[in-house]
Design a protein around this motif. Structure first.
Motif, PDB file in Angstrom:
ATOM      1  N   THR A 232       0.843  -1.198   0.000  1.00 33.00           N
ATOM      2  CA  THR A 232       0.000   0.000   0.000  1.00 33.00           C
ATOM      3  C   THR A 232       0.878   1.247   0.000  1.00 33.00           C
ATOM      4  OG1 THR A 232      -1.702  -1.178   1.247  1.00 33.00           O
ATOM      5  CG2 THR A 232      -1.792   1.228   1.287  1.00 33.00           C
ATOM      6  N   ARG A 233       0.526   2.220  -0.818  1.00 28.42           N
ATOM      7  CA  ARG A 233       1.320   3.460  -0.891  1.00 28.42           C
ATOM      8  C   ARG A 233       1.458   4.072   0.504  1.00 28.42           C
ATOM      9  NH1 ARG A 233       2.591   5.637  -5.733  1.00 28.42           N
ATOM     10  NH2 ARG A 233       1.657   4.725  -7.610  1.00 28.42           N
TER      11      ARG A 233
ATOM     12  N   GLU B  41      -3.236   5.447  -1.861  1.00 23.64           N
ATOM     13  CA  GLU B  41      -3.657   4.162  -2.391  1.00 23.64           C
ATOM     14  C   GLU B  41      -5.002   4.323  -3.104  1.00 23.64           C
ATOM     15  OE1 GLU B  41      -3.024  -0.250  -2.343  1.00 23.64           O
ATOM     16  OE2 GLU B  41      -1.830   1.595  -2.320  1.00 23.64           O
TER      17      GLU B  41
ATOM     18  N   CYS C  45      -1.912   0.144  -5.474  1.00 23.22           N
ATOM     19  CA  CYS C  45      -0.673   0.913  -5.674  1.00 23.22           C
ATOM     20  C   CYS C  45      -0.180   0.819  -7.110  1.00 23.22           C
ATOM     21  CB  CYS C  45       0.420   0.445  -4.708  1.00 23.22           C
ATOM     22  SG  CYS C  45       1.007  -1.245  -5.001  1.00 23.22           S
TER      23      CYS C  45
END
Length: 549
Positions: free
Chosen positions: A343-344, A382, A408
């Motif tokens: 996840t970003r 995200e 992502c």
């Protein structure tokens, strides 16, 4: 081909302290309107990449593949999948990057192939063919069950039955991704020939996927259970039983070093470098230290400490760096906060824009090299991908507790006013462009002097302008409450670095010395005449020692 600006032989340590920009080509730029990014799209965006000031690009897999795992299941190591273009298009990437002084690293997936690879298609035929021993095959237990308790990261057993051979083959990932047998010297040579092919074509290095997965235990011993208190979700989501084992036999084997030495020797004449992905939740830093120690193994590796779900506090950052100094002091780390598998970090750590600025400033000050993932420089959160749009097999397996990696991997946003934010002219893209990303598009940030994109450029430029940050030593990170402080020093300069890792103001008393505040373009705080430093929320300070350096 025009004259290259790259000479790795003359500068074999180019990788040390480098900033590497990761490109997920499927989502970077579509040049032909089919909804999928491609290699010519990367060429078209090379001026933008150069504007970031990065030293190299790492391109995720573009090889021929059935795309069950989106290129990480290779069926031909020495060709380009038609969806990404041709070998001539890849040559154009090399030429364009080199003209801008940017090196090109490609993502080699050596631990396994696709089950469509000719090697596996031959291996699976019977137990006597020339490639019968190129993959990890094993007889069943007397009751017909798999030979041991090894698990797949993608869920379930790490073994798949082959009716034709009446044996199981190992797969650490999808059943369509059989693991190669690294105990076979012929496999070594075949994979080293792959590296030679791309080095001869002009690549400057490699990102080595799952580098600690190459070799498994020759005796196929069971992994022991892992105590619940030692489990974490750095490598696999918490709902995955993979976290219930200590993976000492299916990966992380000492025999792996033999192949890594051979790989380094192949790279040596080209001045090429490699960064390895160490996937291990318990021993990642230790393995990183083993794999990068000395001058005959890998130049760099990265572990998952800063790719974890929990926002790192000042104490945690110090703990990680102390661990590196303890187990990898003679090696070299490559740090990242985001990549195509997690996840970003803007979302993962729920960061404000100010916090994002501080974290990129911090990573550019740490000892090691740095990877920046495409879109990170825009502060992309995200993306929210609906189940019906999901592509990632990992997400489909564990939905909804784990939504996979598509969030992502959604397309890069270039211009909010263009169709699909400038990524593609197609009516439908392979993953949808997130509307929440539009206002963060490159063109919109270019016209806003306060945008995060400009801060990334300044942070990268600041690192490049100070040898102490690129390649200097450090005296060990320390923390005082929410404040981190440390010294970076080279032969020509000494820098004192301070970071407030919180959303509250903080103060810090500078050590004795004649310090000059620098880095004002990054919002660096100023040292008062009395030696006190007053830091705003998420603020950093850089101070240059004026006594002889």
């Amino acid at each position: 081909m025009s004259t290259s600006k790259i000479d790795n032989i003359a500068n074999p340590d180019w990788w040390r302290g480098a900033v590497i920009y990761q490109i997920y080509p499927r989502s970077y730029q579509d040049s032909n309107g089919d909804g999928i990014g491609d290699l010519l799209g990367v060429v078209n965006r090379m001026p933008y990449i150069a504007s970031l000031g990065v030293d190299a690009i790492w391109i995720s897999p573009f090889f021929t593949s059935p795309m069950k795992d989106f290129g990480y299941d290779v069926s031909d190591y020495c060709d380009v999948d038609p969806m990404f273009g041709t070998l001539a298009d890849f040559d154009a990437v090399i030429d364009s990057a080199h003209q801008f002084g940017i090196r090109v690293m490609i993502d080699l997936v050596l631990s396994h192939t696709s089950d469509q690879h000719p090697w596996f298609r031959e291996s699976v035929q019977d137990r006597t063919n020339p490639k019968a021993d190129w993959y990890t095959w094993a007889d069943p237990k007397p009751d017909g069950t798999p030979p041991n308790n090894w698990l797949s990261i993608f869920g379930g057993s790490g073994w798949q039955w082959s009716p034709r051979r009446e044996q199981y083959y190992q797969h650490n990932f999808l059943t369509s991704q059989p693991d190669l047998n690294f105990h076979n010297p012929e496999v070594h040579e075949a994979l080293l020939d792959v590296a030679r092919f791309w080095l001869h074509r002009g690549v400057d290095g490699f990102r080595l996927d799952t580098i600690n997965f190459y070799t498994c235990d020759a005796d196929l011993r069971d992994n022991p259970p892992l105590a619940p208190e030692r489990r974490n979700a750095n490598i696999a989501p918490a709902v995955n039983p993979y976290n219930h084992q200590e993976h000492i036999y299916d990966k992380n084997r000492p025999e792996n070093l033999d192949f890594l030495r051979k790989f380094r020797a192949v790279m040596q004449p080209y001045g090429a470098a490699a960064v390895g992905e160490v996937g291990d939740a318990q021993r990642g830093l230790e393995i990183m230290g083993q794999y990068t120690r000395g001058d005959d193994l890998m130049q760099m590796c990265y572990a998952f400490e800063f790719l974890s779900d929990t926002q790192p506090t000042a104490a945690r950052i110090v703990e990680v760096m102390e661990d590196v100094d303890r187990v990898a002091a003679d090696g070299w780390a490559c740090w990242a906060f985001s990549n195509h598998d997690v996840t970003r970090h803007a979302t993962r750590w729920n960061l404000s824009t100010g916090a994002q600025r501080m974290f990129v400033t911090l990573i550019m000050a740490l000892r090691g090299s740095v990877c920046v993932y495409q879109g990170e420089e825009l502060g992309l959160p995200e993306a929210d991908v609906r189940f019906e749009d999901l592509q990632d097999p990992y997400g489909k397996e564990f939905w909804p507790e784990f939504k996979g990696r598509d969030g992502c991997r959604t397309p890069m946003v270039w211009d909010a006013t263009a169709q699909n934010a400038g990524f593609s002219t197609a009516a439908r893209t392979w993953l949808p462009v997130d509307h929440a990303h539009h206002d963060l598009a490159v063109m919109q940030q270019e016209t806003d002097p306060s945008a995060l994109l400009h801060h990334y450029r300044k942070a990268i430029g600041f690192r490049h302008s100070h040898a102490a940050l690129r390649t200097g030593v450090h005296d060990g990170l320390k923390s005082d409450g929410d404040v981190i402080y440390f010294t970076r020093e080279s032969a020509t300069e000494k820098l004192f670095c301070v970071f407030n890792v919180s959303d509250s103001p903080s103060s810090y008393r500078m050590p004795q010395g004649d310090w000059r505040s620098i880095g004002q373009e990054l919002g660096s705080a100023t040292v008062n005449e009395d030696g006190w430093l007053h830091l705003g929320p998420w603020q950093a300070c850089f101070a240059l020692d004026r006594t002889g350096r």
